[in-house]
Design an enzyme around this catalytic site. Structure first.
Site, mmCIF file in Angstrom:
data_model
loop_
_atom_site.group_PDB
_atom_site.id
_atom_site.type_symbol
_atom_site.label_atom_id
_atom_site.label_comp_id
_atom_site.label_asym_id
_atom_site.label_seq_id
_atom_site.Cartn_x
_atom_site.Cartn_y
_atom_site.Cartn_z
ATOM 1 N N PRO A 129 0.790 -1.229 0.000
ATOM 2 C CA PRO A 129 0.000 0.000 0.000
ATOM 3 C C PRO A 129 0.821 1.278 0.000
ATOM 4 O O PRO A 129 0.796 2.049 0.958
ATOM 5 C CB PRO A 129 -0.811 -0.129 1.283
ATOM 6 C CG PRO A 129 0.081 -0.914 2.195
ATOM 7 C CD PRO A 129 0.870 -1.860 1.329
ATOM 8 N N CYS A 130 1.524 1.527 -1.084
ATOM 9 C CA CYS A 130 2.359 2.722 -1.135
ATOM 10 C C CYS A 130 1.506 3.993 -1.169
ATOM 11 O O CYS A 130 2.017 5.078 -0.935
ATOM 12 C CB CYS A 130 3.326 2.674 -2.306
ATOM 13 S SG CYS A 130 2.552 2.363 -3.866
#
Length: 164
Positions: A129-130
């Site tokens: 989940p950048c």
DNA sequence: TTAGGTAGTCTCG
DNA sequence: CGAGACTACCTAA
């Protein structure tokens, strides 16, 4: 057409993401998720080619409809040791939470700029989940861009996750 | 607002 | 290899 063309994808699905690149192409290898790419709405859809690819599709669809599911997929992204350290740490960031580049850097005893570099090269957005990493004063970037369509996608994802 | 610091990667040569 | 440039940054002044 460089690299893989769409025939190399193990599945292509539609997503509710905003913008032209609102289809997701899935690339797996040895029952590990290797890449997830935002591709154009004109890319041909493709059924999952394996049962593993099918579970990737199912989890993504669940994520888009409910937003608080936790991905349980084995991942096999290509990257340097340092990049994998950043991506692994990032997977521990819970849904609905946001870290700054600096916070993530402190956790792994590194520096914010280096973290940004590694996030920029994340081959598995959404699952790694950048989008939950932002800068101390602003939004940071997404998919290598600091404005434009990919930033809209980042905002969409954050908003989706905050609306639980 | 900017100057300087930081860590990792890339590009030349 | 090595120097220098380039980041999805941060902090102090």
């Amino acid at each position: 057409m460089s690299g893989r063309d769409y025939q190399g994808y193990d599945a292509v699905i539609k997503s509710p993401l905003p913008g032209r690149d609102n289809r997701l192409a899935i690339v797996t290898q040895d029952d590990k998720l290797q890449k997830l790419l935002f591709v154009s709405h004109s890319t041909k859809l493709k059924q999952a080619k394996s049962s593993f690819a099918k579970s990737v599709v199912e989890q993504l669809e669940a994520y888009f409809s409910e937003s608080d599911i936790k991905f349980t997929l084995s991942l096999g992204p290509d990257g340097t040791e340092y990049q994998k350290r950043v991506w692994n740490r990032l997977r521990k960031c819970p849904i609905g939470k946001v870290w700054t580049y600096g916070e993530l850097a402190r956790q792994i005893h590194s520096a914010p700029r280096a973290v940004g570099n590694a996030c920029r090269r994340n081959p598995i957005p959404i699952v790694v989940p950048c989008h939950r990493v932002v800068s101390a004063n602003g939004m940071g970037g997404y998919a290598g861009q600091t404005s434009g369509m990919y930033m809209s996608i980042k905002q969409w994802l954050l908003q989706h996750e905050s609306a639980i």
